[in-house]
Design an enzyme around this catalytic site. Structure first.
Site, mmCIF file in Angstrom:
data_model
loop_
_atom_site.group_PDB
_atom_site.id
_atom_site.type_symbol
_atom_site.label_atom_id
_atom_site.label_comp_id
_atom_site.label_asym_id
_atom_site.label_seq_id
_atom_site.Cartn_x
_atom_site.Cartn_y
_atom_site.Cartn_z
ATOM 1 C CG ASP A 147 -1.620 1.239 1.475
ATOM 2 O OD1 ASP A 147 -2.343 1.638 0.555
ATOM 3 O OD2 ASP A 147 -1.481 1.845 2.559
ATOM 4 C CG ASP A 190 -1.754 7.636 0.162
ATOM 5 O OD1 ASP A 190 -0.809 8.377 -0.110
ATOM 6 O OD2 ASP A 190 -2.742 7.498 -0.567
ATOM 7 C CG ASP A 193 -2.042 2.804 6.245
ATOM 8 O OD1 ASP A 193 -2.364 2.392 5.104
ATOM 9 O OD2 ASP A 193 -2.349 3.936 6.662
HETATM 10 P P1 B16 Z 1 -6.851 9.899 -3.855
HETATM 11 P P2 B16 Z 1 -3.769 3.946 -0.122
HETATM 12 C C1 B16 Z 1 -5.763 5.709 -0.259
HETATM 13 O O1 B16 Z 1 -4.461 5.351 -0.546
HETATM 14 C C2 B16 Z 1 -5.834 6.531 1.012
HETATM 15 O O2 B16 Z 1 -5.543 5.709 2.134
HETATM 16 C C3 B16 Z 1 -7.226 7.070 1.183
HETATM 17 O O3 B16 Z 1 -7.294 7.865 2.349
HETATM 18 C C4 B16 Z 1 -7.603 7.903 -0.051
HETATM 19 O O4 B16 Z 1 -8.922 8.395 0.062
HETATM 20 C C5 B16 Z 1 -7.477 7.017 -1.297
HETATM 21 O O5 B16 Z 1 -6.152 6.513 -1.382
HETATM 22 C C6 B16 Z 1 -7.785 7.782 -2.575
HETATM 23 O O6 B16 Z 1 -6.776 8.732 -2.755
HETATM 24 O O7 B16 Z 1 -7.838 10.900 -3.382
HETATM 25 O O8 B16 Z 1 -5.421 10.421 -3.873
HETATM 26 O O9 B16 Z 1 -7.235 9.242 -5.164
HETATM 27 O O10 B16 Z 1 -3.697 3.995 1.360
HETATM 28 O O11 B16 Z 1 -4.648 2.860 -0.687
HETATM 29 O O12 B16 Z 1 -2.425 4.056 -0.783
HETATM 30 MG MG MG Z 2 -2.800 3.280 3.220
#
Ligand code: B16
Ligand code: MG
Length: 212
Positions: free
Chosen positions: A10, A12, A171
Site C-alpha cells: 500500500d 499512503d 496500514d
Molecule cells: P486519492 P492507499 C488511499 O491510498 C488513502 O488511504 C485514502 O485515504 C484515499 O482516500 C485514497 O487513497 C484515494 O486517494 O484521493 O489520492 O485518489 O492507502 O490505498 O495508498
Molecule cells: Mg494506506
C-alpha cells in the site's frame, strides 16, 4: 522452499506519510461545511476512495448533497491534498524504507504497489520510488476500492504472480480485508494493527525481511 515471491505495498501510510495530508485536506473540507471530523473518522477513510471517503464524512451531517456537489467537494479536497504534495521530496522517505525495498529486490522478490489513490504515480515520482516497483496498481485502474480485492488482484496480474505467493503490506483495516479476500497473506503496520484479521503485525518495514 520460500513461500512468498512478491510483496505488494500500500502507499499512503505505509511508504509515505501522505495519510497525514489526506487528513488535513479532508479536515478543511469538513470545517468549511461545519461538519465534525476527527482522527477516529479519519481512520475509516484509510484505503477508501475519494468519493466513498466523502460519504463517510457526510454521515455526521443532515444535509443531502447532489452528485454534482459531492464531485465538487471531492475535487476541492484533492486540490488541498495536491497543494500539500508539492512539499513532498525524496527526503520524506525514511532511509530504512528505501533500504528495505532494495534488500527485497536484491533477494529476488517482485515488488508492486496496490493503492486506492489516483495520485499514486505522482507521489512515487516526487519521492523517487518509482524505479523500485515492477508494477503499479492504483485508483486509476480499478472500479472498486478496498475492502474490495480488485487493486491487489490487478497488481498480482501485472507482475504475473499467483495471489497465494503475494504478501500485502497495509496500514488500513480495509486493506487487510481486501488482501484476505484476494487470497493473499497480510502484514499490518500502523493503524491496521488494530485488525484481528492480519496474518502478521510489524512496527517498522525492516521487519518484513524476517517474514518473507
Ligand atoms: P486519492 P492507499 C488511499 O491510498 C488513502 O488511504 C485514502 O485515504 C484515499 O482516500 C485514497 O487513497 C484515494 O486517494 O484521493 O489520492 O485518489 O492507502 O490505498 O495508498
Ligand atoms: Mg494506506
Amino acid at each position: 522452499m520460500r513461500h512468498f515471491k512478491a510483496v505488494i505495498f500500500d502507499l499512503d501510510g505505509v511508504l509515505v506519510s501522505t495519510d497525514d495530508y489526506h487528513y488535513h485536506a479532508w479536515k478543511k473540507v469538513a470545517d468549511n461545511l461545519g461538519i465534525p471530523f476527527n482522527e477516529s473518522v479519519n481512520h475509516r477513510l484509510r484505503g477508501v476512495s475519494r468519493l466513498e471517503s466523502l460519504d463517510i464524512i457526510l454521515e455526521a451531517s443532515k444535509r443531502e448533497l447532489t452528485k454534482e456537489e459531492k464531485l465538487s467537494l471531492s475535487e476541492e479536497k484533492n486540490n488541498y491534498y495536491k497543494a500539500y504534495l508539492k512539499n513532498l521530496t525524496p527526503n520524506d522517505i525514511d532511509k530504512k524504507i528505501v533500504l528495505t525495498l532494495q534488500q527485497l529486490k536484491d533477494k529476488g522478490f517482485k515488488l508492486a504497489i496496490g493503492s486506492s489513490s489516483k495520485n499514486a504515480k505522482l507521489i512515487l515520482e516526487l519521492t523517487n520510488l518509482t524505479s523500485y516497483f515492477d508494477a503499479i496498481s492504483d485508483g486509476t485502474n480499478i472500479e472498486k476500492s478496498k475492502p474490495d480485492p480488485e487493486v491487489f488482484l490487478k497488481a498480482a496480474e501485472y507482475i504475473a504472480e499467483e495471489p497465494g505467493k503475494c504478501l500485502i503490506v497495509e496500514d488500513a483495516v480495509s486493506g487487510i480485508v481486501a488482501g484476505n479476500k484476494a487470497g493473499m497473506k497480510t502484514v499490518a503496520i500502523g493503524y491496521a494493527k488494530t485488525s484481528e484479521y492480519a496474518d502478521y503485525k510489524i512496527d517498522s518495514l525492516e521487519e518484513l525481511l524476517n517474514i518473507v
